[in-house]
Structures are given as C-alpha cells and as structure tokens.
Enzyme design. Structure first.
Site, PDB file in Angstrom:
ATOM      1  N   ARG A 109       2.344   0.231  46.611  1.00  0.00           N
ATOM      2  CA  ARG A 109       2.618  -0.411  47.906  1.00  0.00           C
ATOM      3  C   ARG A 109       1.359  -1.019  48.512  1.00  0.00           C
ATOM      4  O   ARG A 109       1.439  -1.914  49.360  1.00  0.00           O
ATOM      5  CB  ARG A 109       3.323   0.561  48.853  1.00  0.00           C
ATOM      6  CG  ARG A 109       4.761   0.856  48.405  1.00  0.00           C
ATOM      7  CD  ARG A 109       5.441   1.868  49.292  1.00  0.00           C
ATOM      8  NE  ARG A 109       4.795   3.155  49.280  1.00  0.00           N
ATOM      9  CZ  ARG A 109       4.971   4.099  48.355  1.00  0.00           C
ATOM     10  NH1 ARG A 109       5.795   3.879  47.341  1.00  0.00           N
ATOM     11  NH2 ARG A 109       4.327   5.235  48.420  1.00  0.00           N
TER      12      ARG A 109
ATOM     13  N   GLU B  42      -1.821  17.905  44.525  1.00  0.00           N
ATOM     14  CA  GLU B  42      -1.382  19.258  44.883  1.00  0.00           C
ATOM     15  C   GLU B  42      -1.227  20.094  43.606  1.00  0.00           C
ATOM     16  O   GLU B  42      -1.681  21.227  43.524  1.00  0.00           O
ATOM     17  CB  GLU B  42      -0.066  19.159  45.645  1.00  0.00           C
ATOM     18  CG  GLU B  42       0.240  20.387  46.464  1.00  0.00           C
ATOM     19  CD  GLU B  42       1.552  20.233  47.214  1.00  0.00           C
ATOM     20  OE1 GLU B  42       2.038  19.095  47.369  1.00  0.00           O
ATOM     21  OE2 GLU B  42       2.078  21.283  47.616  1.00  0.00           O
TER      22      GLU B  42
HETATM   23  P1  AMP Z   1      -3.122  10.728  49.649  1.00  0.00           P
HETATM   24  O1  AMP Z   1      -3.974  10.554  48.439  1.00  0.00           O
HETATM   25  O2  AMP Z   1      -2.665  12.118  49.863  1.00  0.00           O
HETATM   26  O3  AMP Z   1      -3.778  10.134  50.893  1.00  0.00           O
HETATM   27  O4  AMP Z   1      -1.773   9.935  49.397  1.00  0.00           O
HETATM   28  C1  AMP Z   1      -1.671   8.576  49.607  1.00  0.00           C
HETATM   29  C2  AMP Z   1      -0.754   7.912  48.626  1.00  0.00           C
HETATM   30  O5  AMP Z   1       0.466   8.629  48.455  1.00  0.00           O
HETATM   31  C3  AMP Z   1      -0.390   6.531  49.124  1.00  0.00           C
HETATM   32  O6  AMP Z   1      -0.451   5.615  48.042  1.00  0.00           O
HETATM   33  C4  AMP Z   1       1.007   6.676  49.679  1.00  0.00           C
HETATM   34  O7  AMP Z   1       1.790   5.559  49.377  1.00  0.00           O
HETATM   35  C5  AMP Z   1       1.571   7.931  49.021  1.00  0.00           C
HETATM   36  N1  AMP Z   1       2.227   8.846  49.976  1.00  0.00           N
HETATM   37  C6  AMP Z   1       1.796  10.092  50.298  1.00  0.00           C
HETATM   38  N2  AMP Z   1       2.603  10.689  51.169  1.00  0.00           N
HETATM   39  C7  AMP Z   1       3.597   9.799  51.438  1.00  0.00           C
HETATM   40  C8  AMP Z   1       4.746   9.799  52.298  1.00  0.00           C
HETATM   41  N3  AMP Z   1       5.063  10.865  53.064  1.00  0.00           N
HETATM   42  N4  AMP Z   1       5.530   8.704  52.329  1.00  0.00           N
HETATM   43  C9  AMP Z   1       5.219   7.621  51.578  1.00  0.00           C
HETATM   44  N5  AMP Z   1       4.160   7.564  50.746  1.00  0.00           N
HETATM   45  C10 AMP Z   1       3.346   8.619  50.671  1.00  0.00           C
END
Ligand code: AMP
Length: 177
Positions: free
Chosen positions: A65, A102
């Site tokens: 995205r 995770e």
């Molecule tokens: P992080 O590395 O934990 O910051 O996760 C970010 C990535 O995971 C991004 O590319 C987001 O598109 C996806 N992502 C994580 N949590 C969500 C959520 N609740 N809804 C949509 N996309 C998420």
C-alpha cells in the site's frame, strides 16, 4: 479549519475490518478512501505538504500500500519513486533488511542502484504500527548512503508506539488512533 475537516473526512473513509488477516487484528482498510477522487487527492497533498520545497529526490514506498501513496506523493514532490519490496520480487541485484515480526522475521529489498550517496529521500507507507518495517527501510537506505529526511504515513496507530523505534526521524501522519 479547512485542514481539520479534510482530515475528518479522510478518517471517516477508513474502514475498520475486524479479525483480518487474523483474529484480534483490526485492519485499517484504505480502499474506500482510494475510490474517492477528492479524498485521495486531499490525502496525497497533505502527506506531501511537509516535504514540499525540501529537495526530496526520491520517495521510498513500502510494498504494497506504500506503492499507492508513495508514487502519488513522489509526483507531488517532483521526486522519483523507489519500490521497497518483499524478498524475491525485484529482478535485479538487491540490498536487504531483515526485521523481527511478532512471530518470526521478514525481509525487505531494494535494487542496489536505487539510491545515490547523499541524496535526500523520504519513506512512505499507508500505516505506522510498531515501526519495525519503517525502521528496517531506514537502516537499509542509510547503509546505501542516502539522507533520510523523514517518513510519512496516512495512518498512525499511536498505541503501538512506532515513533519510539524511529527515534530522531521526523515522522508525520494524518490520521491517528
Ligand atoms: P509495523 O512494521 O508494525 O509498523 O507495520 C506496518 C506495516 O504493516 C504497514 O505496511 C501496514 O500496511 C501494515 N499494518 C500493520 N497493522 C495494520 C493494520 N491494523 N491495518 C492495516 N495495515 C496494517
């Protein structure tokens, strides 16, 4: 005033999908925002605003995205676009960054000639959660010699404290939960 109402309209267009892709996750679905031409334009110009006139030469968009918002933000900033992809998707020679999830690990890649030393870049994705993905991209871009001017997200899940993982990086987000 105008800015606040634009952000409210953007927030209203984001759909919560419970238990996707797995139980316990509330997925922030941006597709209702993307189909609305006015809201899409509004989102992209607000995301690009902070970096206008800052000599950003490339936008790094994170699969998948981040490709959507990243290319549009790049267009707005007259910058180039670099796709940061999941392992094994890019055809040419790559550099990689592995980061913890995770459960387990994930690897992101860029083409090895995607960035020049000293050029100013930003990172774009749809959503900042724990910050692990963005931190990995930042590290990879820094190792390639780029100057990372900041990161911008349409959505930030503040309760996951992603900014802490990004330390001194300027982070901007439009919609916060
Ligand atoms: P992080 O590395 O934990 O910051 O996760 C970010 C990535 O995971 C991004 O590319 C987001 O598109 C996806 N992502 C994580 N949590 C969500 C959520 N609740 N809804 C949509 N996309 C998420």
């Amino acid at each position: 005033m105008a800015k606040t109402s634009a952000e409210e309209s953007i927030k209203a267009a984001i759909r919560d999908v419970k238990d996707f892709p797995k139980p316990g996750i509330i997925f922030k679905d941006i597709t209702p925002l993307l189909v609305d031409s006015h809201l899409l334009q509004e989102t992209v110009s607000l995301m690009a605003a902070t970096f206008k006139g800052k000599n950003i030469s490339k936008v790094l968009g994170i699969e998948s995205r981040g490709f959507i918002f990243g290319t549009l933000v790049a267009r707005e900033l007259n910058a180039g676009f670099v796709p940061v992809r999941k392992k094994g998707k890019l055809p040419y020679k790559t550099v990689s960054a592995t980061y913890d999830l995770e459960y387990g690990q994930d690897t992101l890649q860029m083409h090895e000639d995607a960035l020049k030393r000293g050029e100013k870049v930003i990172i774009v994705d749809d959503l900042l959660a724990t910050g692990g993905t963005c931190a990995a991209v930042r590290k990879m871009a820094a190792e390639m010699g780029a100057e990372i001017a900041g990161a911008v997200f349409a959505i930030e899940l503040e309760f996951l404290k992603g900014r802490q993982k990004l330390q001194d990086l300027p982070v901007h987000s439009l919609i916060k939960y």
